[in-house]
Design an enzyme around this catalytic site. Structure first.
Site, PDB file in Angstrom:
ATOM      1  N   LYS A  55       0.834  -1.200   0.000  1.00  0.00           N
ATOM      2  CA  LYS A  55       0.000   0.000   0.000  1.00  0.00           C
ATOM      3  C   LYS A  55       0.871   1.253   0.000  1.00  0.00           C
ATOM      4  CE  LYS A  55      -3.929  -2.084   2.389  1.00  0.00           C
ATOM      5  NZ  LYS A  55      -4.725  -2.092   3.631  1.00  0.00           N
ATOM      6  N   ALA A  71      -0.769   0.363   6.223  1.00  0.00           N
ATOM      7  CA  ALA A  71      -1.182  -0.509   7.324  1.00  0.00           C
ATOM      8  C   ALA A  71      -2.126  -1.579   6.805  1.00  0.00           C
ATOM      9  CB  ALA A  71      -1.859   0.308   8.424  1.00  0.00           C
ATOM     10  N   ASP A  72      -2.085  -2.714   7.455  1.00  0.00           N
ATOM     11  CA  ASP A  72      -3.034  -3.771   7.133  1.00  0.00           C
ATOM     12  C   ASP A  72      -3.159  -4.700   8.335  1.00  0.00           C
ATOM     13  OD1 ASP A  72      -4.485  -4.605   4.454  1.00  0.00           O
ATOM     14  OD2 ASP A  72      -4.089  -6.422   5.605  1.00  0.00           O
ATOM     15  N   GLN A  73      -4.271  -5.408   8.356  1.00  0.00           N
ATOM     16  CA  GLN A  73      -4.522  -6.324   9.464  1.00  0.00           C
ATOM     17  C   GLN A  73      -5.049  -7.643   8.914  1.00  0.00           C
ATOM     18  OE1 GLN A  73      -8.035  -5.924  12.191  1.00  0.00           O
ATOM     19  NE2 GLN A  73      -6.425  -5.373  13.646  1.00  0.00           N
ATOM     20  N   ALA A 108      -0.064  -4.754  10.850  1.00  0.00           N
ATOM     21  CA  ALA A 108       1.224  -4.259  10.364  1.00  0.00           C
ATOM     22  C   ALA A 108       1.122  -2.774  10.064  1.00  0.00           C
ATOM     23  CB  ALA A 108       1.640  -5.015   9.106  1.00  0.00           C
TER      24      ALA A 108
END
EC number: 3.6.1.-
Length: 196
Positions: A55, A71-73, A108
């Site tokens: 991203k 960010a990612d989850q 993250a």
């Protein structure tokens, strides 16, 4: 600090934007153009970090002189990754399956300086133990919290989703919402950004 670079939050998530707004730091949100399909054989933390990095990198061309947050989850339970249900029927099935179970959320965050190419990375692990839920409680929750279908595992923990949780183990309570704020603040300080 000499040159002050604009801060870009690479997300289309309203929840992450709200988290950044609460920090009171000036930023611009931009939707990343990045394929978020999980890769075969990838662990949940690997997926979360790859997506966060992707991203941020996908926005580097649009913002060549900036600090870009990605960010990612990814959630992990019963030997598989879980995402966002995206509709009511999927949310009901998901919550019934996750009832009484332990879920690991890997959140993250990365900060990319597009001038220097430096990328700081972190993955935060949050363990959530769900309460035993029945169909009626799940329906009531989803009626009162319709945005939950856009949350990982339909769990909007910062609102009524907290009622579905028996216990949380985390070093950063913000991470479960989607953005590990404690580490992001460290990353910004490393780039000379005074957050207070």
């Amino acid at each position: 600090m000499g040159l002050e670079l604009p801060l870009i939050l690479g997300t289309s998530s309203v929840f992450r934007r709200e988290q950044m707004e609460r920090l009171g730091i000036a930023f611009q949100a931009a939707s990343p153009d990045f394929d978020e399909t999980p890769m075969l054989g990838e662990s949940a933390p690997q997926t979360a970090l790859r997506l966060a990095e992707g991203k941020a990198r996908s926005l580097a061309g649009r913002f060549p002189e900036a600090l870009i947050v990605g960010a990612d989850q990814v959630a992990w339970c019963d030997g598989r990754q879980w995402g966002k249900p995206m509709n009511l029927a999927n949310a009901q099935k998901m919550l019934m399956h996750l009832s009484g179970r332990e879920i690991e959320f890997y959140s993250a965050v990365v900060l990319l300086n597009t001038v220097t190419g430096r990328m700081q990375r972190h993955i935060d692990k949050t363990v959530v133990v769900m309460r035993k839920l029945d169909e009626l409680h799940i329906l009531r929750y989803l009626e009162r919290e319709p945005d939950a279908v856009y949350c990982s595992c339909a769990l909007k923990s910062e609102a009524l989703g907290a009622l579905l949780i028996e216990r949380i183990e985390s070093t950063d309570p913000n991470a479960l919402i989607g953005l590990p704020v404690f580490r992001l603040v460290d990353f910004l300080k490393n780039e000379g950004v005074d957050v207070l």
